[in-house]
Write a protein that holds these residues in place. Structure first.
Motif, PDB file in Angstrom:
ATOM      1  N   ALA A   1       0.858  -1.182   0.000  1.00 54.37           N
ATOM      2  CA  ALA A   1       0.000   0.000   0.000  1.00 54.37           C
ATOM      3  C   ALA A   1       0.892   1.229   0.000  1.00 54.37           C
ATOM      4  N   THR A   2       0.365   2.296  -0.548  1.00 54.79           N
ATOM      5  CA  THR A   2       1.070   3.567  -0.533  1.00 54.79           C
ATOM      6  C   THR A   2       0.144   4.625   0.068  1.00 54.79           C
ATOM      7  N   GLY A   3       0.764   5.638   0.614  1.00 54.39           N
ATOM      8  CA  GLY A   3      -0.026   6.712   1.208  1.00 54.39           C
ATOM      9  C   GLY A   3       0.816   7.940   1.431  1.00 54.39           C
ATOM     10  N   GLY A   4       0.167   8.995   1.819  1.00 46.95           N
ATOM     11  CA  GLY A   4       0.841  10.268   1.994  1.00 46.95           C
ATOM     12  C   GLY A   4       1.662  10.392   3.261  1.00 46.95           C
ATOM     13  N   GLY A   5       1.414   9.540   4.245  1.00 46.02           N
ATOM     14  CA  GLY A   5       2.156   9.653   5.499  1.00 46.02           C
ATOM     15  C   GLY A   5       2.004   8.418   6.355  1.00 46.02           C
ATOM     16  N   ASP A   6       2.693   8.441   7.470  1.00 44.05           N
ATOM     17  CA  ASP A   6       2.744   7.279   8.356  1.00 44.05           C
ATOM     18  C   ASP A   6       1.409   6.925   9.005  1.00 44.05           C
ATOM     19  N   ARG A   7       0.513   7.894   9.123  1.00 40.82           N
ATOM     20  CA  ARG A   7      -0.741   7.600   9.815  1.00 40.82           C
ATOM     21  C   ARG A   7      -1.604   6.589   9.064  1.00 40.82           C
ATOM     22  N   HIS A   8      -1.269   6.309   7.809  1.00 35.06           N
ATOM     23  CA  HIS A   8      -2.003   5.320   7.029  1.00 35.06           C
ATOM     24  C   HIS A   8      -1.324   3.941   7.017  1.00 35.06           C
ATOM     25  N   SER A   9      -0.240   3.803   7.719  1.00 37.11           N
ATOM     26  CA  SER A   9       0.586   2.597   7.595  1.00 37.11           C
ATOM     27  C   SER A   9      -0.112   1.297   7.997  1.00 37.11           C
ATOM     28  N   LEU A  10      -1.134   1.370   8.819  1.00 37.42           N
ATOM     29  CA  LEU A  10      -1.820   0.146   9.238  1.00 37.42           C
ATOM     30  C   LEU A  10      -2.866  -0.336   8.244  1.00 37.42           C
ATOM     31  N   VAL A  11      -2.989   0.346   7.099  1.00 39.94           N
ATOM     32  CA  VAL A  11      -3.960  -0.081   6.092  1.00 39.94           C
ATOM     33  C   VAL A  11      -3.718  -1.527   5.668  1.00 39.94           C
ATOM     34  N   VAL A  12      -2.473  -1.942   5.595  1.00 42.24           N
ATOM     35  CA  VAL A  12      -2.209  -3.324   5.167  1.00 42.24           C
ATOM     36  C   VAL A  12      -2.678  -4.329   6.213  1.00 42.24           C
TER      37      VAL A  12
END
Length: 186
Positions: free
Chosen positions: A112-123
């Motif tokens: 997964a990709t995202g704009g910042g670390d706050r999205h890191s748990l999406v996986v």
């Protein structure tokens, strides 16, 4: 198509896409390690028939071919851009069209990709449960990369380390599946 393919699928909704480039990079690397061919698709490859489809049969022939390639793949590299802590709606819709048994036992690398670390748990909180529902063999190592993890499109050393770890895990499974298929064919 036969199952001699490693297939990447990206949930991006536009091109060019850093998510698709990342999925393609991981897919090419896994195919090379496994000695197999590869193909990479994204939501846009499914065309306009996707939005109104309630089943695979509702898709146009080209979109049905993409879905069948995903189902027939030896292994999948799945990636999605992160929107508000999750994958895109059309990405999820693609998988809603599949029969729950279609991905059973298939090795899957999650990215997964995202704009910042706050999205890191999406996986862990979005993608892993989705593919667990399908009883896919989701690799232990997943890769989340934010925009700052890339310099001129090149992943950082930390991201490359996670990619290499996931590739090593997937390669073992792909080779074991190929061996089991060869034995079963005898």
């Amino acid at each position: 198509m036969s199952n001699d393919l490693i297939v990447g699928f990206s949930g991006n909704l536009s091109r060019p896409s850093s998510t698709r480039r990342f999925v393609e990079s991981v897919t090419v690397s896994l195919a090379k390690q496994a000695g197999l061919q590869h193909a990479v698709f994204d939501v846009e490859d499914l065309g306009i028939s996707l939005a109104a489809a309630r089943s695979v049969a509702d898709l146009d022939p080209a979109a049905r071919a993409v879905i069948q390639t995903i189902i027939d793949a030896e292994a999948l590299v799945i990636g999605s851009p992160t929107y508000k802590g999750s994958y895109t709606g059309l990405f999820k819709h693609v998988f809603d069209l599949l029969d729950p048994a279609d991905l059973r036992g298939k090795p899957v690398i999650l990215t997964a990709t995202g704009g910042g670390d706050r999205h890191s748990l999406v996986v862990e909180h979005q993608l892993r449960p989705l593919f667990a529902f399908f009883e896919a063999f989701v690799l232990p190592t997943a890769i989340y990369a934010s925009s700052r993890d890339f310099t001129d499109g090149i992943p950082s050393t930390a991201i490359l380390g996670r990619v290499n770890q996931a590739l090593a895990e997937a390669s073992v499974l792909v080779k074991a599946r190929s061996t089991a298929d060869a034995i079963a064919a005898e």
